[in-house]
Design an enzyme around this catalytic site. Structure first.
Site, PDB file in Angstrom:
ATOM      1  N   LYS A 238      49.237  70.327  69.116  1.00 20.94           N
ATOM      2  CA  LYS A 238      48.922  68.901  68.987  1.00 20.94           C
ATOM      3  C   LYS A 238      49.667  68.288  67.807  1.00 20.94           C
ATOM      4  O   LYS A 238      50.093  67.137  67.851  1.00 20.94           O
ATOM      5  CB  LYS A 238      47.416  68.718  68.825  1.00 20.94           C
ATOM      6  CG  LYS A 238      46.979  67.261  68.932  1.00 20.94           C
ATOM      7  CD  LYS A 238      45.478  67.138  69.010  1.00 20.94           C
ATOM      8  CE  LYS A 238      45.057  65.682  69.207  1.00 20.94           C
ATOM      9  NZ  LYS A 238      43.589  65.524  69.312  1.00 20.94           N
ATOM     10  N   ARG A 239      49.858  69.075  66.766  1.00 19.06           N
ATOM     11  CA  ARG A 239      50.583  68.580  65.597  1.00 19.06           C
ATOM     12  C   ARG A 239      52.026  68.246  65.946  1.00 19.06           C
ATOM     13  O   ARG A 239      52.622  67.320  65.391  1.00 19.06           O
ATOM     14  CB  ARG A 239      50.545  69.634  64.478  1.00 19.06           C
ATOM     15  CG  ARG A 239      51.292  69.229  63.214  1.00 19.06           C
ATOM     16  CD  ARG A 239      51.261  70.351  62.200  1.00 19.06           C
ATOM     17  NE  ARG A 239      49.907  70.710  61.815  1.00 19.06           N
ATOM     18  CZ  ARG A 239      49.619  71.717  60.979  1.00 19.06           C
ATOM     19  NH1 ARG A 239      50.596  72.469  60.486  1.00 19.06           N
ATOM     20  NH2 ARG A 239      48.375  71.981  60.674  1.00 19.06           N
TER      21      ARG A 239
END
Length: 463
Positions: A238-239
């Site tokens: 997600k980062r």
């Protein structure tokens, strides 16, 4: 006729990897005048989420990928699957297995102890005795020898030895069918003849081919697309950008930019980078998909988004910016809105950044980047005689002419006036052009900010 599908499970929001898969299938169907179907694989009631199903549809609506016919929900087709399971049982191509979980785990432990690969030992494959009382599962009779082979459009020739597969389960003890079974049945009955999907499904394909053979169906052409990695060659997190599709909308990315970005993650056409949906539809061919994993680059996405923002009419931008609470913009007259948006188009990578910039420009500065000034006293002396009259504000160009005349009259170099004036108006050294900023703010607001700046920096105390 090419018939493709996108078949997500509603266990979470649609992520960009899923949207890329949908896009590839959509493009190939539309290019060939075929059909593109949307199927929601929601047979796992424990993991399904209604909100996730709705999020998938919202994402499709936002990016503009239309599909043919009605949405197919697998949860509404259980009778169809049960009929096909029963047909395989009746034909002796599947069988009831009465082995309970404890027995299966004990078998696997014994196999591990012997250094073998844990797998079901087919003990009920040809069982003729009195069955135990426990509820059975249904297993397919997989081939005992040879290989399951297919030609993948990306991987090339793939072969899996039959001995590597066991008689896998096609219906659980409660009667619900398993993933590989429902996918095979639905793809066949829906006429799907091209399946483009992530290569995380590659291990499912031999099982599905076994089912196709048992059911008497013709298998589709498979294309297993390599996964999307981050810039360091690791699985996307997600980062790195593995967010829900609608998260990108919330961040201010345009749908055109996101689709353009995704189509280039695994596909190319020469050195071309910019593709509208119509053009990528015309040019796309799954045979051109890359066999190596693609790299997610937020810098590339920002570059594309900046391009599409620059290409967007200002009226469209005004509409899109309403989602970002851009209320100050609406207080400006239309001709000033036009100047402001044109000035920001090339400076903002996202609509969210644009909305923030508008807010900053139209809000009087509370702090100033005074460290940018080499000579504060000189800056104040340059600004003190500056006065704005309403007749100067007919256009940004007239203001630019006025500033040049003012500098000439007072013997000032450009940096001696422009930088302190920019700080007075905007509070910082960077930003839109000074003539545009003055025009947008108007004579009264510009004079007010100039006066406030001179008071804050203590111009009256310098002398």
């Amino acid at each position: 006729m090419v018939v493709t599908r996108f078949a997500p499970s509603p266990t979470g929001h649609l992520h960009i990897g899923g949207l890329r898969t949908a896009l590839f299938n959509y493009l190939w169907a539309r290019k060939n005048g075929g059909k593109f179907y949307l199927r929601i694989e929601d047979t796992d009631s424990k993991r399904n989420c209604q909100e996730a199903s709705e999020a998938i549809l919202k994402a499709f609506e936002w990016v503009g990928l239309d599909f043919d016919g009605e949405i197919v929900y697998q949860s509404q087709r259980l009778k169809v699957y049960q009929e096909h399971i029963q047909r395989l049982l009746d034909q002796g191509k599947a069988y009831y297995c009465y082995m309970d979980k404890q027995e299966l785990e004990a078998l696997r432990e014994a196999q591990r102890a012997r250094g073998e690969t844990p797998r079901y030992d087919r003990r009920y494959r040809d069982f003729k005795g009195t069955p135990p009382h426990n509820q059975p599962v249904v297993r397919i009779k997989a081939p005992l020898s040879g290989a399951i082979c297919f030609d993948d459009g990306i991987k090339g020739a793939v072969a899996v030895q039959a001995k590597e597969l066991d008689d896998f389960i096609i219906a659980r003890a409660d009667g619900t069918p398993t993933y590989n079974f429902v996918v095979s049945v639905d793809d066949a009955l829906m006429g799907i003849n091209v399946v483009i999907r992530g290569d995380d499904h590659l291990s499912n394909t031999p099982k599905q081919l076994i089912l196709y053979e048992a059911l008497g169906f013709t298998p589709p052409k498979f294309y297993h697309v390599p996964m999307i990695f981050n810039e360091y060659g690791h699985k996307l997190s997600k980062r790195d950008g593995a967010m829900g599709v609608m998260d990108y909308k919330a961040l201010g990315y345009l749908k055109e930019a996101l689709l353009n970005f995704l189509v280039r993650l695994g596909w190319s056409y020469g050195d071309q980078e910019i593709f509208g949906l119509a053009e990528m539809t015309n040019l796309f061919n799954p045979d051109d998909l890359n066999s190596a994993p693609s790299c997610f680059s937020l810098h590339k996405l920002d570059w594309l988004n900046t391009h599409y923002i620059k290409e967007s009419p200002t009226d469209r931008l005004k509409t899109l910016l309403k989602d970002f609470g851009c209320n100050p913009l609406e207080k400006l007259p239309p001709f000033k809105q036009e100047v402001l948006l044109q000035a920001l188009k090339a400076r903002c990578a996202t609509l969210k950044q644009m909305a923030l910039s508008i807010q900053e420009i139209l809000t009087p500065p509370s702090t100033y980047e005074l460290n940018k000034l080499k000579n504060l006293e000189g800056a104040c002396k340059a600004l003190e005689p500056l006065t704005f009259h309403p007749d100067l504000f007919s256009s940004p160009e007239s203001l630019e002419d006025f500033l040049h005349a003012f500098m000439q009259e007072h013997g000032l170099k450009s940096a001696a006036l422009m930088l302190p004036l920019r700080l007075a108006l905007l509070g910082k050294a960077g930003g839109i052009g000074l003539k545009d900023a003055l025009f947008i703010l108007g004579d009264q607001e510009s004079q007010k900010r100039l006066k406030a700046f001179l008071v804050v920096v203590g111009a009256d105390k310098i002398h």
